[in-house]
Write a protein that holds these residues in place. Structure first.
Motif, PDB file in Angstrom:
ATOM      1  N   GLN A 163      12.842  -8.468   9.105  1.00 40.79           N
ATOM      2  CA  GLN A 163      12.115  -9.658   8.650  1.00 40.79           C
ATOM      3  C   GLN A 163      10.605  -9.480   8.827  1.00 40.79           C
ATOM      4  N   THR A 164      10.214  -8.957   9.992  1.00 45.77           N
ATOM      5  CA  THR A 164       8.790  -8.740  10.239  1.00 45.77           C
ATOM      6  C   THR A 164       8.235  -7.694   9.278  1.00 45.77           C
ATOM      7  N   ARG A 165       9.046  -6.682   8.975  1.00 43.29           N
ATOM      8  CA  ARG A 165       8.610  -5.650   8.029  1.00 43.29           C
ATOM      9  C   ARG A 165       8.321  -6.271   6.657  1.00 43.29           C
ATOM     10  N   GLU A 166       9.192  -7.180   6.226  1.00 45.21           N
ATOM     11  CA  GLU A 166       8.967  -7.842   4.936  1.00 45.21           C
ATOM     12  C   GLU A 166       7.665  -8.644   4.952  1.00 45.21           C
ATOM     13  N   LEU A 167       7.414  -9.357   6.031  1.00 46.38           N
ATOM     14  CA  LEU A 167       6.192 -10.152   6.135  1.00 46.38           C
ATOM     15  C   LEU A 167       4.953  -9.256   6.122  1.00 46.38           C
ATOM     16  N   LEU A 168       5.028  -8.124   6.843  1.00 48.95           N
ATOM     17  CA  LEU A 168       3.882  -7.215   6.882  1.00 48.95           C
ATOM     18  C   LEU A 168       3.656  -6.556   5.532  1.00 48.95           C
ATOM     19  N   MET A 169       4.713  -6.272   4.778  1.00 49.82           N
ATOM     20  CA  MET A 169       4.520  -5.733   3.434  1.00 49.82           C
ATOM     21  C   MET A 169       3.801  -6.754   2.550  1.00 49.82           C
ATOM     22  N   ASP A 170       4.199  -8.021   2.675  1.00 50.83           N
ATOM     23  CA  ASP A 170       3.491  -9.066   1.933  1.00 50.83           C
ATOM     24  C   ASP A 170       2.013  -9.098   2.325  1.00 50.83           C
ATOM     25  N   ASP A 171       1.754  -8.991   3.624  1.00 52.66           N
ATOM     26  CA  ASP A 171       0.367  -9.007   4.100  1.00 52.66           C
ATOM     27  C   ASP A 171      -0.421  -7.821   3.562  1.00 52.66           C
ATOM     28  N   LEU A 172       0.196  -6.640   3.551  1.00 50.21           N
ATOM     29  CA  LEU A 172      -0.504  -5.453   3.051  1.00 50.21           C
ATOM     30  C   LEU A 172      -0.815  -5.579   1.559  1.00 50.21           C
ATOM     31  N   VAL A 173       0.130  -6.137   0.805  1.00 54.25           N
ATOM     32  CA  VAL A 173      -0.124  -6.355  -0.619  1.00 54.25           C
ATOM     33  C   VAL A 173      -1.285  -7.327  -0.813  1.00 54.25           C
ATOM     34  N   GLU A 174      -1.249  -8.438  -0.074  1.00 53.16           N
ATOM     35  CA  GLU A 174      -2.329  -9.425  -0.169  1.00 53.16           C
ATOM     36  C   GLU A 174      -3.672  -8.809   0.210  1.00 53.16           C
ATOM     37  N   LEU A 175      -3.659  -7.997   1.262  1.00 54.87           N
ATOM     38  CA  LEU A 175      -4.885  -7.335   1.705  1.00 54.87           C
ATOM     39  C   LEU A 175      -5.385  -6.358   0.656  1.00 54.87           C
ATOM     40  N   TRP A 176      -4.464  -5.590   0.067  1.00 56.04           N
ATOM     41  CA  TRP A 176      -4.885  -4.631  -0.957  1.00 56.04           C
ATOM     42  C   TRP A 176      -5.476  -5.348  -2.176  1.00 56.04           C
ATOM     43  N   LEU A 177      -4.901  -6.470  -2.551  1.00 53.51           N
ATOM     44  CA  LEU A 177      -5.415  -7.204  -3.706  1.00 53.51           C
ATOM     45  C   LEU A 177      -6.852  -7.667  -3.466  1.00 53.51           C
ATOM     46  N   ARG A 178      -7.196  -7.957  -2.196  1.00 52.34           N
ATOM     47  CA  ARG A 178      -8.561  -8.365  -1.873  1.00 52.34           C
ATOM     48  C   ARG A 178      -9.494  -7.172  -1.689  1.00 52.34           C
ATOM     49  N   GLU A 179      -8.982  -6.124  -1.028  1.00 44.90           N
ATOM     50  CA  GLU A 179      -9.842  -5.031  -0.581  1.00 44.90           C
ATOM     51  C   GLU A 179      -9.827  -3.818  -1.511  1.00 44.90           C
ATOM     52  N   ARG A 180      -8.708  -3.635  -2.242  1.00 46.81           N
ATOM     53  CA  ARG A 180      -8.502  -2.424  -3.063  1.00 46.81           C
ATOM     54  C   ARG A 180      -8.747  -1.156  -2.234  1.00 46.81           C
ATOM     55  N   PHE A 181      -8.161  -1.134  -1.018  1.00 46.23           N
ATOM     56  CA  PHE A 181      -8.364   0.016  -0.148  1.00 46.23           C
ATOM     57  C   PHE A 181      -7.552   1.217  -0.634  1.00 46.23           C
ATOM     58  N   THR A 182      -7.930   2.393  -0.153  1.00 45.20           N
ATOM     59  CA  THR A 182      -7.212   3.634  -0.428  1.00 45.20           C
ATOM     60  C   THR A 182      -6.398   3.980   0.803  1.00 45.20           C
ATOM     61  N   ALA A 183      -5.145   4.398   0.622  1.00 52.56           N
ATOM     62  CA  ALA A 183      -4.301   4.703   1.780  1.00 52.56           C
ATOM     63  C   ALA A 183      -3.341   5.833   1.456  1.00 52.56           C
ATOM     64  N   CYS A 184      -3.081   6.642   2.479  1.00 49.84           N
ATOM     65  CA  CYS A 184      -1.979   7.602   2.463  1.00 49.84           C
ATOM     66  C   CYS A 184      -0.951   7.074   3.451  1.00 49.84           C
ATOM     67  N   TYR A 185       0.240   6.780   2.974  1.00 49.50           N
ATOM     68  CA  TYR A 185       1.241   6.007   3.719  1.00 49.50           C
ATOM     69  C   TYR A 185       2.503   6.857   3.864  1.00 49.50           C
ATOM     70  N   VAL A 186       2.766   7.329   5.079  1.00 49.54           N
ATOM     71  CA  VAL A 186       3.960   8.127   5.356  1.00 49.54           C
ATOM     72  C   VAL A 186       5.085   7.206   5.802  1.00 49.54           C
ATOM     73  N   THR A 187       6.274   7.366   5.218  1.00 50.56           N
ATOM     74  CA  THR A 187       7.395   6.512   5.584  1.00 50.56           C
ATOM     75  C   THR A 187       8.721   7.206   5.315  1.00 50.56           C
ATOM     76  N   HIS A 188       9.751   6.838   6.116  1.00 51.07           N
ATOM     77  CA  HIS A 188      11.127   7.216   5.822  1.00 51.07           C
ATOM     78  C   HIS A 188      11.800   6.161   4.941  1.00 51.07           C
ATOM     79  N   ASN A 189      11.181   5.006   4.828  1.00 48.43           N
ATOM     80  CA  ASN A 189      11.817   3.845   4.222  1.00 48.43           C
ATOM     81  C   ASN A 189      11.498   3.790   2.725  1.00 48.43           C
ATOM     82  N   LEU A 190      12.505   4.037   1.900  1.00 47.54           N
ATOM     83  CA  LEU A 190      12.281   4.063   0.450  1.00 47.54           C
ATOM     84  C   LEU A 190      11.908   2.686  -0.092  1.00 47.54           C
ATOM     85  N   ALA A 191      12.436   1.619   0.513  1.00 44.95           N
ATOM     86  CA  ALA A 191      12.093   0.268   0.062  1.00 44.95           C
ATOM     87  C   ALA A 191      10.603   0.003   0.266  1.00 44.95           C
TER      88      ALA A 191
END
Length: 256
Positions: A163-191
Motif C-alpha cells: 500500500q505504501t509503495r502505491e502511495l509513493l509511486m503516486d507521489d513520484l509521478v506527481e513530483l515528476w509532473l512538477r519537476e520533470r526530473f531525470t532519474a535512473c531507477y533500479v528495481t526488481h519490481n516490474l509493476a
C-alpha cells in the motif's frame, strides 16, 4: 543533462558481471533498469554515480547542469540512509552543510523541498517517529535539496509494504509532473518499472547484457487509470525474463 553509456564491461575476479552495456538516460525521463538477480543492476548504478569505475567503456554526462544544481548526481537508497539522531529538517540540512549553505538560505531550501514532498508538518520529527513511506519522502526531499541533474534510485520502494509503495509511486509521478526530473531507477519490481519508466532497460542474467529496451509512450499521469494496458507490458517483460530469472536464482544458490 543526459547520461550516455557506451560499451560498459566489468568483471569481479573471474566473474564477468556486465558485458557491452550501451544506452542513454535522456533529460527529463525516468529510465528503469530491470533484470534477474545478480545481473549487475546495482553495479551499473554505482558506475553511473561514479562510486566505482568499469573495466571498459565510457559513461559521460552531456549538457548543462540545471540552474542551482549543487550535485550533478545524487542517490536515493532503499534503506533511506537517514541519521536517527537528526530531525527531518536536520537530515536535509546535512547535505547543504557539505556546500557550506547555512542560515536563511538553508532554511529557504529546506522549507521548499519539505513543501514539495508534503513533509512541512513533520520537519521537527525524528526518523523513529515516521513510517517507512515518510522516511523515503525525507530521502527524496534531501536529494531534491541539492537540485541534482540526475537522481540515482536503487530499489527505493523495496523496503515498503504494497500500500505504501502505491502511495509513493503516486507521489513520484506527481513530483515528476512538477519537476520533470531525470532519474535512473533500479528495481526488481516490474509493476514499478511500467508505472514509472519512460524507458525500461531489461538486462540478461549474469553477465548483464541488454536484452530489450522498451519505450513506454503512455503519459505518467494516465497510467494509474490504464493498469490493464500496463499489465500487458508487464506480462511481456516477465515472459522475456522468466527463464533467465529462474536460472539466475539457481546460479546464486549454487554460488552461496
Amino acid at each position: 543533462m543526459e547520461i550516455q553509456l557506451k560499451g560498459v564491461r566489468h568483471r569481479y575476479g573471474e566473474m564477468q558481471v556486465l558485458e557491452d552495456v550501451t544506452f542513454n538516460l535522456p533529460t527529463g525521463q525516468i529510465v528503469c533498469i530491470i533484470g534477474p538477480s545478480g545481473c549487475g543492476k546495482s553495479t551499473l548504478l554505482r558506475f553511473i554515480g561514479g562510486l566505482e569505475r568499469p573495466d571498459e567503456g565510457e559513461i559521460q554526462l552531456v549538457g548543462e547542469r540545471p540552474a542551482g544544481c549543487l550535485n550533478p548526481l545524487t542517490y536515493i537508497f532503499q534503506d533511506f540512509a537517514l541519521l536517527p539522531w537528526r530531525t527531518v529538517e536536520e537530515n536535509i540540512s546535512v547535505v547543504l552543510e557539505d556546500h557550506r549553505i547555512k542560515g536563511r538560505e538553508a532554511e529557504r531550501i529546506i522549507s521548499d523541498v519539505l513543501g514539495r514532498t508534503k513533509l512541512t508538518e513533520f520537519r521537527k520529527a525524528y526518523p523513529r517517529q515516521l513510517s517507512g513511506g515518510m522516511k523515503q519522502r525525507v530521502a527524496i526531499a534531501r536529494a531534491l535539496s541539492v537540485s541534482p541533474a540526475v537522481m540515482l534510485m536503487d530499489e527505493p520502494l523495496s523496503a515498503l509494504d504494497s500500500q505504501t509503495r502505491e502511495l509513493l509511486m503516486d507521489d513520484l509521478v506527481e513530483l515528476w509532473l512538477r519537476e520533470r526530473f531525470t532519474a535512473c531507477y533500479v528495481t526488481h519490481n516490474l509493476a514499478e518499472a511500467v508505472r514509472l519508466g519512460h524507458k525500461i532497460i531489461l538486462l540478461s542474467r549474469r553477465p548483464g547484457r541488454i536484452r530489450q529496451v522498451v519505450q513506454i509512450d503512455m503519459p505518467l499521469e494516465e497510467r494509474a487509470a490504464r493498469l490493464m494496458e500496463l499489465e500487458v507490458i508487464q506480462r511481456d517483460l516477465w515472459a522475456l525474463m522468466r527463464d533467465e530469472a529462474m536460472a539466475a536464482d539457481r546460479e546464486l544458490a549454487h554460488d552461496n
